[in-house]
Structures are given as structure tokens and as C-alpha cells.
Design an enzyme around this catalytic site. Structure first.
Site, PDB file in Angstrom:
ATOM      1  N   ASP A  22      51.506 124.297  13.614  1.00  0.00           N
ATOM      2  CA  ASP A  22      51.052 123.273  14.556  1.00  0.00           C
ATOM      3  C   ASP A  22      50.544 122.065  13.776  1.00  0.00           C
ATOM      4  O   ASP A  22      49.713 122.204  12.863  1.00  0.00           O
ATOM      5  CB  ASP A  22      49.933 123.835  15.437  1.00  0.00           C
ATOM      6  CG  ASP A  22      49.506 122.845  16.511  1.00  0.00           C
ATOM      7  OD1 ASP A  22      50.155 122.822  17.572  1.00  0.00           O
ATOM      8  OD2 ASP A  22      48.543 122.090  16.275  1.00  0.00           O
ATOM      9  N   ASN A  39      49.301 110.332  18.485  1.00  0.00           N
ATOM     10  CA  ASN A  39      50.077 109.759  19.587  1.00  0.00           C
ATOM     11  C   ASN A  39      49.279 108.710  20.352  1.00  0.00           C
ATOM     12  O   ASN A  39      49.789 107.641  20.694  1.00  0.00           O
ATOM     13  CB  ASN A  39      50.515 110.865  20.553  1.00  0.00           C
ATOM     14  CG  ASN A  39      51.900 111.404  20.225  1.00  0.00           C
ATOM     15  OD1 ASN A  39      52.682 110.757  19.545  1.00  0.00           O
ATOM     16  ND2 ASN A  39      52.196 112.588  20.712  1.00  0.00           N
ATOM     17  N   HIS A  83      53.918 107.029  20.778  1.00  0.00           N
ATOM     18  CA  HIS A  83      54.798 108.189  20.695  1.00  0.00           C
ATOM     19  C   HIS A  83      55.881 108.033  19.625  1.00  0.00           C
ATOM     20  O   HIS A  83      56.388 109.031  19.106  1.00  0.00           O
ATOM     21  CB  HIS A  83      55.448 108.449  22.053  1.00  0.00           C
ATOM     22  CG  HIS A  83      54.489 108.981  23.068  1.00  0.00           C
ATOM     23  ND1 HIS A  83      54.037 110.277  23.066  1.00  0.00           N
ATOM     24  CD2 HIS A  83      53.859 108.372  24.118  1.00  0.00           C
ATOM     25  CE1 HIS A  83      53.189 110.470  24.060  1.00  0.00           C
ATOM     26  NE2 HIS A  83      53.064 109.329  24.724  1.00  0.00           N
ATOM     27  N   ASP A 129      56.790 110.964  17.212  1.00  0.00           N
ATOM     28  CA  ASP A 129      58.163 111.496  17.122  1.00  0.00           C
ATOM     29  C   ASP A 129      58.649 111.495  15.680  1.00  0.00           C
ATOM     30  O   ASP A 129      59.337 112.434  15.242  1.00  0.00           O
ATOM     31  CB  ASP A 129      59.106 110.655  17.983  1.00  0.00           C
ATOM     32  CG  ASP A 129      58.865 110.856  19.475  1.00  0.00           C
ATOM     33  OD1 ASP A 129      58.122 111.801  19.826  1.00  0.00           O
ATOM     34  OD2 ASP A 129      59.402 110.068  20.273  1.00  0.00           O
ATOM     35  N   GLU A 142      54.069 119.930  19.611  1.00  0.00           N
ATOM     36  CA  GLU A 142      53.953 119.810  18.156  1.00  0.00           C
ATOM     37  C   GLU A 142      53.929 121.174  17.471  1.00  0.00           C
ATOM     38  O   GLU A 142      53.591 121.268  16.278  1.00  0.00           O
ATOM     39  CB  GLU A 142      52.695 119.020  17.780  1.00  0.00           C
ATOM     40  CG  GLU A 142      51.377 119.697  18.121  1.00  0.00           C
ATOM     41  CD  GLU A 142      50.891 119.404  19.530  1.00  0.00           C
ATOM     42  OE1 GLU A 142      49.673 119.502  19.754  1.00  0.00           O
ATOM     43  OE2 GLU A 142      51.724 119.079  20.405  1.00  0.00           O
TER      44      GLU A 142
END
Length: 310
Positions: free
Chosen positions: A188, A196, A201, A205, A231
Site C-alpha cells: 500500500d 492526490n 490525481h 496516477d 493504491e
């Protein structure tokens, strides 16, 4: 479908010839239909499907050669066989089988009225085979592409959850061999929501994509990396002991911040490692890995925790 087509097209010929007294030809047609249907039934066994498909192409070509050479029937049957073999068998197997069939029929003396007819047969057969090969190649490419789309996450290129569920179930079925050890790692990204929210984003990403490239580039070809959701990712280390898995993942955790820049500072991730056990379910494996991951988060993140329970 191939066998059904044979039953529908050749079956009536077999019945007609047997009824009209052409016993030998009628029996030959009936045998061809029965063999095709028997092989089609055998092909329902998943491990046999591909081999049976190639064998059926051989049988089809042999049947055409037999009825043309031995029974004196029309060589026109070869054309349907040319197309059918490419639809069913491996491309290059079908190509070799078809070339051999055309050569044998083309060399049959007295079969054609003239050399022009012989050359025409070879040319038409060659064109049909070429077009069928092109079609079969396109179908294979599209199948491979669809398989890739079905197995991989669209954003990161990692294997998706559907692939993970399939692979874990398959591995669970093979865990009776106690000499093999396999490890599951739940990963994670740390502080991903903050990244974010602060940088957008697109930045998040990019980190997800970089993590996939980083793990793929620093693990074995036999290791499998999946996007589990958001994630979270899963790394499946087959034939790996718990100690070896700890070393591999610890190195990944240590090197990732140095290799992947982040707009919010060093990008890090935490990981939980479990050893897969045959007496447990797939869901239990994931729950144990999740507990280890939670412990790693609670102890400060950017670290690895291992489930060492017996």
C-alpha cells in the site's frame, strides 16, 4: 461447430450413398463423420482441446486425400478443409497440413483434365490458404489483445483483481506439495490520499504507474504483480521462502523512494508478507497479509511486516 458442420454436410451424403448401394463410399463418409464427432467430444477436456484441434486438422486432410485418391471423389472437398483447418488448428500446423494435402492431391495423375486445371487447383488452394492464414493471424492478435485487456489494469498495466483471484485459486489447488513455498505480499502506498488531494490525481496516477514499473523491473519474470484496488497492490512470489520474500520486499521498500520522485517528497510504501498455507482459504491469505500491512502502517509506514505465525 466443426464437427457439427461435418455432420450436417457429409452426413446426408453418407445416408444417400448407403441407401443407393454405394456401400464403400457411404461407409467412408460415415466413418469421417463419426471420427470428427468423437474428437470433438474429446476436445471438451480442457487439457486436450488444442492437441485435439490439431489432430482433427490432420484427420480432415487425411480424409480428403483418402476420398480423392482411393474413392475417386471430387477434389473440391479440399477447399472447405483448407479453410476449416485454419479456423481450428494452430496457424503453422494448419499451414503445413494444408500444403501437404495440396501437394499430394496436385500430384495425383489422371485427376485433372489438363495441366492448366492442375495449376488452377494449386493456385486457388494457395490463395485460399493465404487468405485463411491472414484471417487466422488477425483473430489470434485480437484474442491476445482481448486477453491482455481482460487481465490487466488499464491505468498501471499491472495484472488486475480478476487475474489475482484466478491465480490464487489455481495456486491453492496445487498447494498439496508441501515442499513448495509461496509468499503473498500486500503493498500500500503511504500517504496516497494526501498526495492526490494536494497535487491532483495526475500526480497520484503517475506514482501508481511508477510503482508498477519499479516492481516489475526489480522482481523475477515468474513473480506476479497485481493492482488490488486503489493504491493497494499484491505481489505473488512463487517458490519463495518467507526469509527470501522478506529480503526481496525490504529491498524494494528501501530503493523505491530513491528511484521514483514524488512532488510531495519521497514516495514510499508499506508491505505485509504471508506464507501461503494449503489448509487455509484464499480469503484467509489476504486477511493475514492485510493485518501485517496494517501493523506496518501503525509502526510508522515505509516498512515491511511479516506474518511469522506457525
Amino acid at each position: 461447430l466443426y464437427a457439427a458442420s461435418t455432420l450436417v454436410t457429409i452426413g446426408p451424403f453418407a445416408v444417400y450413398r448407403l441407401v443407393s448401394g454405394q456401400i464403400l463410399v457411404g461407409l467412408a463418409d460415415a466413418v469421417i463423420v463419426l471420427v470428427f464427432c468423437a474428437l470433438a467430444a474429446l476436445a471438451w477436456r480442457p487439457n486436450w482441446t488444442r492437441a485435439v484441434a490439431n489432430l482433427l486438422a490432420v484427420v480432415a486432410a487425411a480424409a480428403v486425400i483418402a476420398v480423392v485418391h482411393l474413392l475417386g471423389l471430387s477434389y473440391m472437398w479440399a477447399f472447405s478443409c483448407l479453410v476449416g483447418n485454419f479456423l481450428m488448428a494452430d496457424r503453422y500446423a494448419a499451414l503445413g497440413i494444408n500444403v501437404l494435402m495440396v501437394v499430394i492431391i496436385g500430384l495425383e495423375p489422371g485427376l485433372f483434365a489438363s495441366n492448366t486445371d492442375r495449376a488452377t487447383f494449386v493456385a486457388v488452394a494457395g490463395m485460399i490458404s493465404l487468405l485463411s492464414l491472414i484471417f487466422a493471424s488477425r483473430v489470434d492478435q485480437q484474442r491476445s489483445r482481448l486477453t491482455e485487456l481482460a487481465e490487466r489494469d488499464g491505468l498501471t498495466g499491472a495484472l488486475n483483481r480478476r487475474s489475482l483471484n484466478h491465480d490464487l485459486r489455481s495456486l491453492h489447488e496445487r498447494l498439496d506439495d508441501q515442499s513448495a513455498t509461496h509468499c503473498l505480499v500486500l503493498i500500500d502506498l503511504d500517504n496516497f490520499k494526501h498526495l492526490n488531494d494536494r497535487f491532483g490525481h495526475e500526480a497520484g496516477d503517475r506514482i501508481l504507474q511508477e510503482l508498477t514499473r519499479f516492481v516489475d523491473g526489480n522482481t523475477r519474470a515468474s513473480d506476479r504483480f497485481y493492482r488490488y484496488g486503489g493504491e493497494e497492490f499484491v505481489l505473488l512470489l512463487a517458490n519463495t521462502s518467507l526469509d527470501d520474500a522478506r529480503q526481496v520486499v525490504t529491498k524494494l521498500v528501501r530503493d523505491f523512494p530513491e528511484r521514483v520522485p514524488s512532488p510531495g517528497g519521497a514516495a514510499t510504501f508499506s508491505a505485509g508478507i504471508t506464507l501461503l498455507r494449503s489448509e487455509e482459504t484464499v480469503e484467509t491469505w489476504l486477511k493475514r497479509a492485510d493485518r501485517c500491512l496494517l501493523t506496518a502502517k501503525q509502526l510508522g509506514k515505509n516498512r515491511v511486516e511479516v506474518d511469522a505465525s506457525p
